[in-house]
Enzyme design. Structure first.
Site, short mmCIF file in Angstrom:
data_model
loop_
_atom_site.label_atom_id
_atom_site.label_comp_id
_atom_site.label_asym_id
_atom_site.label_seq_id
_atom_site.Cartn_x
_atom_site.Cartn_y
_atom_site.Cartn_z
N GLY A 15 0.83 -1.21 0.00
CA GLY A 15 0.00 0.00 0.00
C GLY A 15 0.85 1.25 0.00
O GLY A 15 1.90 1.30 0.65
N VAL A 28 17.78 8.91 -3.90
CA VAL A 28 18.43 9.33 -5.16
C VAL A 28 19.50 10.39 -4.88
O VAL A 28 20.63 10.30 -5.36
CB VAL A 28 17.36 9.88 -6.15
CG1 VAL A 28 18.04 10.50 -7.38
CG2 VAL A 28 16.41 8.75 -6.56
N ARG A 29 19.15 11.36 -4.05
CA ARG A 29 20.09 12.48 -3.85
C ARG A 29 21.29 12.08 -2.99
O ARG A 29 22.41 12.52 -3.26
CB ARG A 29 19.33 13.66 -3.25
CG ARG A 29 18.23 14.15 -4.22
CD ARG A 29 18.29 15.61 -4.47
NE ARG A 29 17.49 15.96 -5.63
CZ ARG A 29 16.72 17.04 -5.69
NH1 ARG A 29 16.63 17.85 -4.66
NH2 ARG A 29 16.07 17.31 -6.80
N THR A 130 4.42 2.47 5.56
CA THR A 130 3.03 2.01 5.64
C THR A 130 2.29 2.90 6.64
O THR A 130 2.86 3.24 7.68
CB THR A 130 2.92 0.53 6.10
OG1 THR A 130 1.56 0.28 6.54
CG2 THR A 130 3.84 0.19 7.26
N ASP A 132 0.10 2.03 8.56
CA ASP A 132 -0.35 1.25 9.72
C ASP A 132 0.56 1.36 10.95
O ASP A 132 0.14 1.03 12.06
CB ASP A 132 -0.49 -0.23 9.35
CG ASP A 132 -1.66 -0.48 8.42
OD1 ASP A 132 -2.47 0.44 8.23
OD2 ASP A 132 -1.77 -1.60 7.88
N ARG A 159 -17.44 15.55 14.34
CA ARG A 159 -17.76 16.08 15.68
C ARG A 159 -18.80 17.22 15.57
O ARG A 159 -19.74 17.28 16.35
CB ARG A 159 -16.47 16.58 16.34
CG ARG A 159 -16.66 17.34 17.63
CD ARG A 159 -15.30 17.82 18.12
NE ARG A 159 -14.62 16.77 18.85
CZ ARG A 159 -14.76 16.54 20.16
NH1 ARG A 159 -15.57 17.28 20.87
NH2 ARG A 159 -14.09 15.57 20.75
N GLY A 190 -10.26 13.28 20.90
CA GLY A 190 -11.11 13.31 22.09
C GLY A 190 -12.28 12.34 22.02
O GLY A 190 -13.39 12.65 22.46
N ALA A 191 -12.04 11.15 21.47
CA ALA A 191 -13.12 10.17 21.32
C ALA A 191 -13.52 9.58 22.68
O ALA A 191 -12.73 9.57 23.63
CB ALA A 191 -12.66 9.05 20.39
O1 F6P Z 1 -1.54 -1.55 4.98
C1 F6P Z 1 -2.06 -0.31 4.73
C2 F6P Z 1 -3.55 -0.41 4.50
O2 F6P Z 1 -4.02 0.90 4.23
C3 F6P Z 1 -4.36 -1.05 5.62
O3 F6P Z 1 -4.61 -0.20 6.71
C4 F6P Z 1 -5.59 -1.45 4.85
O4 F6P Z 1 -6.25 -2.51 5.48
C5 F6P Z 1 -5.04 -1.87 3.53
O5 F6P Z 1 -3.82 -1.18 3.35
C6 F6P Z 1 -5.95 -1.61 2.36
O6 F6P Z 1 -5.33 -2.09 1.20
P1 F6P Z 1 -5.87 -1.81 -0.26
O7 F6P Z 1 -5.58 -0.39 -0.61
O8 F6P Z 1 -5.13 -2.77 -1.11
O9 F6P Z 1 -7.36 -2.05 -0.22
#
Ligand code: F6P
Length: 326
Positions: A15, A28-29, A130, A132, A159, A190-191
């Site tokens: 992703g 690259v640089r 990533t 995540d 909100r 603030g959830a």
């Molecule tokens: O790993 C990053 C991520 O955005 C996850 O949070 C999510 O579950 C997944 O990729 C979604 O992947 P795709 O864009 O292939 O649907």
């Protein structure tokens, strides 16, 4: 040092994440700074297999530090999971006289890189990219900070409407196996509740917390749910809650791929720049089969096998904060 690295290639895989371009630019640089020839591989492992590779000069990475996505494109590639696919990838590298590769991506990217290293002993360094933030050995991954800021911006807007209508919103953020985005978005917005895959909150417990909102005369509520939450996504949790708790009208919002795009934050640009720099310096110093991460604000090299296999702990105690704060 005494190394033989003269020609390196960089690619993104899995992703996309905001800040990948800043990392490519830095590779690259810094490569150019050391008189290396730097190549870009398009479409991740797929491009490596197909030979989609181009020389990148300083000017080719001008004007990209602020852009989301990746100029090298990215892909998830099933063929690289086969021995034959990896052999073709190796052939591409040999045909182009490449001495080492830098792979920007997440767990799947590093798994591929690690298998490739064990089969071909080809020098590889991973850069964690990533949204995540679920990679062991680095405090943060490229894209996480931007994704959280994007999510918080959306939650702030929700909100307003939640407040106007006295509603209870269940807001789903990304994170198939990881709750980092949900945790930081929940704390930063603030959830009233946060639900993540690493720590399953019983729906009964959530109902009890929500009942306290009524006693405290709270007029609206926000619950952040990671998409990979074990006992249900935002819609499923909202349906369960609506059956048991009728004091508020419930609504669901899924933020989705908005979190993957946009201009990277300053934190992500700096992180990506440091990691891109660190990866090239690491290759020149003989590092291989490692990830270049940042721990306690220092560049570190972590064996790819640890980055892949070890679980990055999430601070459970932070999950109890919304109940105390809201
Ligand atoms: O790993 C990053 C991520 O955005 C996850 O949070 C999510 O579950 C997944 O990729 C979604 O992947 P795709 O864009 O292939 O649907």
């Amino acid at each position: 040092m005494g190394n033989t690295v003269k020609r390196i290639a960089v690619f993104c895989s899995g992703g996309d994440a905001p800040g990948m371009n800043a990392a490519i630019r830095a590779v690259v640089r810094i490569g150019n700074y050391h008189d290396l020839h730097v190549y870009g591989i398009y479409n991740g492992y797929d491009g490596l297999i197909k030979g989609d590779i181009t020389r990148l000069e300083k000017g080719d990475v001008a004007n990209i530090i602020h852009k989301g996505g990746t100029v090298l494109k990215t892909a998830r590639c099933a063929e690289f999971m086969t021995k034959e696919g990896r052999q073709k990838a190796y052939n591409t590298l040999m045909a182009n006289d490449i001495d080492a590769i830098i792979a920007i991506g997440g767990n799947g990217t590093f798994t591929g890189a690690s298998i490739f290293y064990s089969e071909h002993k080809f020098p590889v360094i991973g850069i964690p990219g990533t949204i995540d933030n679920d990679i062991f050995g680095t405090d943060y991954t490229i894209g996480f900070d931007t994704a959280v800021n994007t999510a918080i911006d959306s939650v702030d807007k929700i909100r307003d409407t939640a407040d106007s209508h006295n509603r209870l919103f269940f807001i789903e953020v990304m994170g198939r196996d990881s709750g980092y985005i949900a945790l930081y978005t929940g704390l930063g917005s603030g959830a009233s509740g946060i639900m993540i895959p690493e720590s399953t909150i019983d729906v009964d417990v959530l109902v009890k917390e929500l009942e306290k909102m009524v006693i405290k005369k709270k007029l609206f509520g926000l619950v952040i749910v990671a998409e990979g939450n074990e006992n249900g996504n935002a819609q499923e949790i909202a349906d369960l809650i609506a059956k048991r708790f009728s004091d508020y009208e419930t609504k669901v919002a899924v933020i989705g791929h908005l979190q993957r795009g946009g201009s990277p934050t300053a934190m992500d640009r700096v992180l990506a720049t440091r990691m891109g720099h660190g990866a090239v310096e690491g290759l020149l110093a003989g590092q291989k089969n490692v990830m270049c991460g940042i721990h306690n604000n220092e560049v570190v090299f972590v064996p790819l096998k640890d980055a892949i296999k070890k679980i990055k702990p999430i601070d459970d105690s932070l999950l109890s904060l919304p109940a105390k704060l809201s």
